[in-house]
Structure formats: C-alpha cells, structure tokens
Design an enzyme around this catalytic site. Structure first.
Site, PDB file in Angstrom:
ATOM      1  N   ARG A 164       0.816  -1.224   0.000  1.00  0.00           N
ATOM      2  CA  ARG A 164       0.000   0.000   0.000  1.00  0.00           C
ATOM      3  C   ARG A 164       0.853   1.280   0.000  1.00  0.00           C
ATOM      4  O   ARG A 164       0.491   2.282   0.611  1.00  0.00           O
ATOM      5  CB  ARG A 164      -0.928   0.047   1.221  1.00  0.00           C
ATOM      6  CG  ARG A 164      -2.021  -0.974   1.219  1.00  0.00           C
ATOM      7  CD  ARG A 164      -3.013  -0.768   0.074  1.00  0.00           C
ATOM      8  NE  ARG A 164      -4.143  -1.649   0.241  1.00  0.00           N
ATOM      9  CZ  ARG A 164      -4.143  -2.947  -0.073  1.00  0.00           C
ATOM     10  NH1 ARG A 164      -3.079  -3.489  -0.637  1.00  0.00           N
ATOM     11  NH2 ARG A 164      -5.202  -3.684   0.127  1.00  0.00           N
ATOM     12  N   SER A 238     -10.356  -0.148   3.818  1.00  0.00           N
ATOM     13  CA  SER A 238      -9.574  -0.405   5.035  1.00  0.00           C
ATOM     14  C   SER A 238      -9.028   0.918   5.557  1.00  0.00           C
ATOM     15  O   SER A 238      -8.370   1.647   4.815  1.00  0.00           O
ATOM     16  CB  SER A 238      -8.390  -1.319   4.740  1.00  0.00           C
ATOM     17  OG  SER A 238      -8.831  -2.527   4.196  1.00  0.00           O
ATOM     18  N   GLU A 334      -4.142   3.708   6.610  1.00  0.00           N
ATOM     19  CA  GLU A 334      -3.984   3.552   5.168  1.00  0.00           C
ATOM     20  C   GLU A 334      -4.595   4.752   4.450  1.00  0.00           C
ATOM     21  O   GLU A 334      -4.135   5.180   3.396  1.00  0.00           O
ATOM     22  CB  GLU A 334      -4.677   2.253   4.707  1.00  0.00           C
ATOM     23  CG  GLU A 334      -4.202   1.802   3.340  1.00  0.00           C
ATOM     24  CD  GLU A 334      -5.298   1.275   2.465  1.00  0.00           C
ATOM     25  OE1 GLU A 334      -5.511   1.855   1.381  1.00  0.00           O
ATOM     26  OE2 GLU A 334      -5.934   0.284   2.858  1.00  0.00           O
TER      27      GLU A 334
HETATM   28  N1  EPU Z   1     -10.941 -10.514  10.166  1.00  0.00           N
HETATM   29  C1  EPU Z   1     -11.523 -10.611  11.411  1.00  0.00           C
HETATM   30  N2  EPU Z   1     -12.403  -9.633  11.778  1.00  0.00           N
HETATM   31  C2  EPU Z   1     -12.715  -8.590  10.968  1.00  0.00           C
HETATM   32  C3  EPU Z   1     -12.092  -8.489   9.708  1.00  0.00           C
HETATM   33  C4  EPU Z   1     -11.190  -9.467   9.326  1.00  0.00           C
HETATM   34  O1  EPU Z   1     -11.278 -11.536  12.160  1.00  0.00           O
HETATM   35  O2  EPU Z   1     -13.530  -7.775  11.382  1.00  0.00           O
HETATM   36  C5  EPU Z   1     -10.013 -11.585   9.736  1.00  0.00           C
HETATM   37  C6  EPU Z   1     -10.657 -12.392   8.598  1.00  0.00           C
HETATM   38  O3  EPU Z   1     -11.469 -13.421   9.102  1.00  0.00           O
HETATM   39  C7  EPU Z   1      -9.444 -12.931   7.871  1.00  0.00           C
HETATM   40  C8  EPU Z   1      -8.430 -11.824   8.039  1.00  0.00           C
HETATM   41  O4  EPU Z   1      -8.864 -11.033   9.143  1.00  0.00           O
HETATM   42  O5  EPU Z   1      -8.962 -14.087   8.475  1.00  0.00           O
HETATM   43  C9  EPU Z   1      -8.262 -10.956   6.800  1.00  0.00           C
HETATM   44  O6  EPU Z   1      -9.503 -10.350   6.476  1.00  0.00           O
HETATM   45  P1  EPU Z   1      -9.915 -10.001   4.979  1.00  0.00           P
HETATM   46  O7  EPU Z   1      -9.724 -11.173   4.083  1.00  0.00           O
HETATM   47  O8  EPU Z   1     -11.266  -9.381   5.012  1.00  0.00           O
HETATM   48  O9  EPU Z   1      -8.844  -8.957   4.494  1.00  0.00           O
HETATM   49  P2  EPU Z   1      -8.113  -7.755   5.239  1.00  0.00           P
HETATM   50  O10 EPU Z   1      -6.720  -8.170   5.525  1.00  0.00           O
HETATM   51  O11 EPU Z   1      -8.917  -7.264   6.381  1.00  0.00           O
HETATM   52  C10 EPU Z   1      -7.112  -6.788   3.040  1.00  0.00           C
HETATM   53  C11 EPU Z   1      -7.045  -5.459   2.349  1.00  0.00           C
HETATM   54  C12 EPU Z   1      -8.350  -5.159   1.633  1.00  0.00           C
HETATM   55  C13 EPU Z   1      -8.601  -6.275   0.638  1.00  0.00           C
HETATM   56  C14 EPU Z   1      -8.670  -7.607   1.384  1.00  0.00           C
HETATM   57  C15 EPU Z   1      -8.803  -8.790   0.461  1.00  0.00           C
HETATM   58  C16 EPU Z   1      -5.502  -4.119   3.615  1.00  0.00           C
HETATM   59  C17 EPU Z   1      -5.332  -2.944   4.524  1.00  0.00           C
HETATM   60  N3  EPU Z   1      -6.757  -4.411   3.292  1.00  0.00           N
HETATM   61  O12 EPU Z   1      -8.093  -6.654   4.072  1.00  0.00           O
HETATM   62  O13 EPU Z   1      -8.170  -3.967   0.910  1.00  0.00           O
HETATM   63  O14 EPU Z   1      -9.822  -6.069  -0.058  1.00  0.00           O
HETATM   64  O15 EPU Z   1      -7.430  -7.799   2.112  1.00  0.00           O
HETATM   65  O16 EPU Z   1      -7.623  -8.993  -0.247  1.00  0.00           O
HETATM   66  O17 EPU Z   1      -4.506  -4.714   3.196  1.00  0.00           O
HETATM   67  C18 EPU Z   1      -8.376  -1.613   1.138  1.00  0.00           C
HETATM   68  O18 EPU Z   1      -7.147  -1.552   1.035  1.00  0.00           O
HETATM   69  O19 EPU Z   1      -9.082  -0.572   1.288  1.00  0.00           O
HETATM   70  C19 EPU Z   1      -9.025  -2.905   1.128  1.00  0.00           C
HETATM   71  C20 EPU Z   1     -10.341  -3.051   1.325  1.00  0.00           C
END
Ligand code: EPU
Length: 338
Positions: A164, A238, A334
């Site tokens: 990012r 995010s 972010e």
């Molecule tokens: N999780 C929780 N609780 C929550 C949210 C997430 O336990 O409230 C756990 C999920 O169960 C999972 C892990 O955290 O095991 C990761 O969650 P998720 O797959 O939703 O992805 P993320 O890491 O929270 C990142 C990116 C998103 C992108 C998704 C999918 C960042 C900051 N965010 O989110 O990007 O869509 O992966 O690849 O890296 C953005 O940058 O604005 C964005 C939405």
C-alpha cells in the site's frame, strides 16, 4: 478556458462524505487543462492537491490552495503476441477499467474488481486484493511534475512499490500528478485463486476450472457481501494497513493468541490481520457519535451520516490505543488524511 471555482464543498467528492471546503478547485479533463491549472496555482502561490474519486481520503478541515479534480479519461490498447498493453488516463474509474478488460477477455486485473477509486490512485497506493497487487501488472506511468512542468515516465523499478505504498505516496506526494498508467495484461489467463475467500466463493458457485470472468464475479460477490458500499454508507475501505511485524514478534504473539490470522512474507516478516486485532478489542460494529466501525469488517470505519472528519480521527485514535495496549502493535493509517 478553465473553470476555477472557489470555496466549494468537497464532501460529496469523497466516499467518506465528511464535509469540508476547498479554497479553490478545478476539474481537469486533459493535459492542457492541467497545465493551465498548475500555472494558475503557481501564479497565486497556491499549494496543489489532486483528488481522484476521493475513495481513500478523509477530510478533517477546509483545504487551502488548489484542489485539482482528475477527470482525465483515455483507454488505448496494443496487443503484442499474447500480451496486451493498455494505457489508461489516470481519471478513469478503476472498477470500470477492470470490468472492460475482463469483458475483452484479458487477464490480470480480475482480482482487483470493485476497488473504489481512479486508475491514477492505483499505483500511488499500490492497491491490492485477493492475492494480487497492481504492481504485478504494472508496466509504466507518466507523471506531471508541478515544479518543472515536465512529464516523466516511471517504470516499476522507479516506483518503489511496497505494501500500500510507492514513491508517489511518500517522496512525491503533492509534487506530481499521475496522468496515465499502462498495465500489461495477458490473453492467456494466469489466475490467482489462492485467497481463501475467493476459493470459498468459487466452490459456492460450483466452479472447478475458473475463467477470468469467474474470478471477477467471485471477487465482486465477496466484496459486495463483506464491504460496505460507499454509495450507501460513507467509508474509505480499510482504514488501517495490516501491520507487518518481525518473525520474533509474531512467534510471541502467536503463543498468546494462536488463532490470529497471519501471513508470513517472503522477507521473513509476518503480516497480521488488523481487522482481527480490532475485532478482538471489541470494536466491531461499535458507534462513536455519527461514525463507527463496520459490523462485517472491523478494518473499515464508516460514516453513519453527518460525521465530521475529526470525529472519525478520534475513533481511529481510540482504536489504535486499544490495539497497542492489548497486543503491543501500532496500527498505521492507510487512508490519507487531509
Ligand atoms: N478478520 C476478522 N475480523 C474482521 C475483519 C477481518 O477476524 O472484522 C479476519 C478475517 O477473518 C481474515 C483476516 O482477518 O482471516 C483478513 O480479512 P480479509 O480477508 O477481510 O482482508 P483484510 O486483511 O482485512 C485486506 C485489504 C483489503 C482487501 C482484502 C482482500 C488491507 C489494509 N486491506 O483486508 O483492501 O480487499 O485484504 O484482499 O490490506 C483496502 O485496502 O481498502 C481494502 C479493502
């Protein structure tokens, strides 16, 4: 003739929807507009900021100087054997660009469907989702330097893409405007299906051998289910980055919290899920005045209506404090705060 406007509301131009005024603002649709806008700013000694579709910006107060609103549109393709090189104007809507390429049968952007924002913001943030970062399809971009008036070309090695981040988010912030971005896609699908959510979605769709379009549909479906639609509820995706910690820190953390979602990186560091940390601290679905934490994805802060930027920042700081106290981890924003 450019239409430079004064004291105009910016809130509606950002997906978070927090109100603020721009001292001066102008829409640019082509290179000549941009040159004229920059000349105006130089003439009046104004600082400049570029706004795409405002999907990663939190407004916390009125913005002085000139806000350049990017409406530079272009799509030009060139097929070279099995590769397709597509040059987009930086003001193109990202998701529309992805949809167009998928329907053309070109592969590379499908995992990045439904990310809000413009094409020009994609390299800045090095956007990523479901196992793919834009850096993996990036070929080159052109950026207009405000000081010198030059257009410079940047290949991937010049951009210093990271998680990012890029040189445009750091050293060149507010010094250049990206005017076009060229991506290299492929006529041969090179599908990335490693992300669990995508795998589960494909299984639910009973798809065993997915096509580029299947991946695109799966990603659209996951995002629609998990992430709030900014047209309905204000947000900027995010709010924080997933923290990247050392392997020693990760081992200590995993000893205490064995279920923490963690992703070992190629360089030995470990990325941990900020959404999980925030949820464990009890913030998921919490309200703070007119803003709050999304009830299906704790990494996303939302504007329930009429929230002011400072209120959102206050909530963010409370979350950062509580994650630091509980896990000893510093969450870094972010979202760009203006
Ligand atoms: N999780 C929780 N609780 C929550 C949210 C997430 O336990 O409230 C756990 C999920 O169960 C999972 C892990 O955290 O095991 C990761 O969650 P998720 O797959 O939703 O992805 P993320 O890491 O929270 C990142 C990116 C998103 C992108 C998704 C999918 C960042 C900051 N965010 O989110 O990007 O869509 O992966 O690849 O890296 C953005 O940058 O604005 C964005 C939405």
């Amino acid at each position: 003739m450019l239409n430079i406007r004064h004291h105009i509301g910016l809130g509606e131009l950002t997906t978070f929807g927090c109100s603020a005024l721009a001292e001066h603002a102008v829409v640019v649709t082509n290179f000549q507009d941009l040159q004229e806008a920059v000349a105006f700013a130089h003439d009046k000694g104004l600082a400049m900021r570029v706004l795409g579709s405002g999907s990663n910006v939190l407004l916390t107060g009125d913005v002085s100087g000139l806000v350049i609103i990017n409406h530079m549109h272009q799509r030009a393709e060139c097929v070279d054997r099995r590769d397709v090189h597509i040059r987009f104007g930086s003001g193109e809507n990202w998701h529309d660009a992805v949809t167009w390429t998928v329907h053309k049968g070109w592969s590379g952007m499908e995992n990045l469907a439904l990310i809000p924002g413009t094409v020009g913001a994609a390299p800045m943030q090095n956007i990523g989702a479901y196992g793919v970062e834009q850096a993996s399809i990036f070929e080159e971009l052109e950026a207009f330097h405000f000081d010198s008036g030059e257009i410079r070309k940047y290949v991937a090695a010049d951009c210093d893409f990271g998680y990012r981040t890029s040189v445009f988010k750091r050293e060149l912030r507010d010094k250049v405007m990206i005017t076009s971005v060229t991506y290299r896609l492929s006529l041969d699908p090179k599908l990335v299906t490693s992300y669990r959510d995508v795998q589960e979605e494909l299984a639910a769709m009973s798809i065993i051998e997915p096509t580029t379009l299947d991946i695109y549909n799966a990603v659209v479906s996951v995002r629609t289910r998990k992430l709030p639609d900014p047209r309905i509820i204000g947000n900027a995706g995010s709010f924080f980055m997933n923290p990247v910690i050392t392997s020693e820190q990760a081992s200590q953390l995993l000893e205490k919290h064995p279920t923490i979602p963690n992703y070992p990186q190629a360089d030995g560091t470990v990325k941990v899920a900020a959404g999980w940390l925030i949820e464990q601290c009890g913030w998921k679905g919490a309200r703070h005045g007119s803003c709050g934490v999304h009830d299906r994805q704790a990494l996303v802060l939302v504007n329930h209506g009429g929230a002011v930027g400072s209120e959102v920042l206050e909530l963010a700081e409370n979350i950062q404090r509580s994650v630091a106290d509980t896990f000893g981890i510093t969450l870094v924003r972010e979202v760009n705060v203006w």
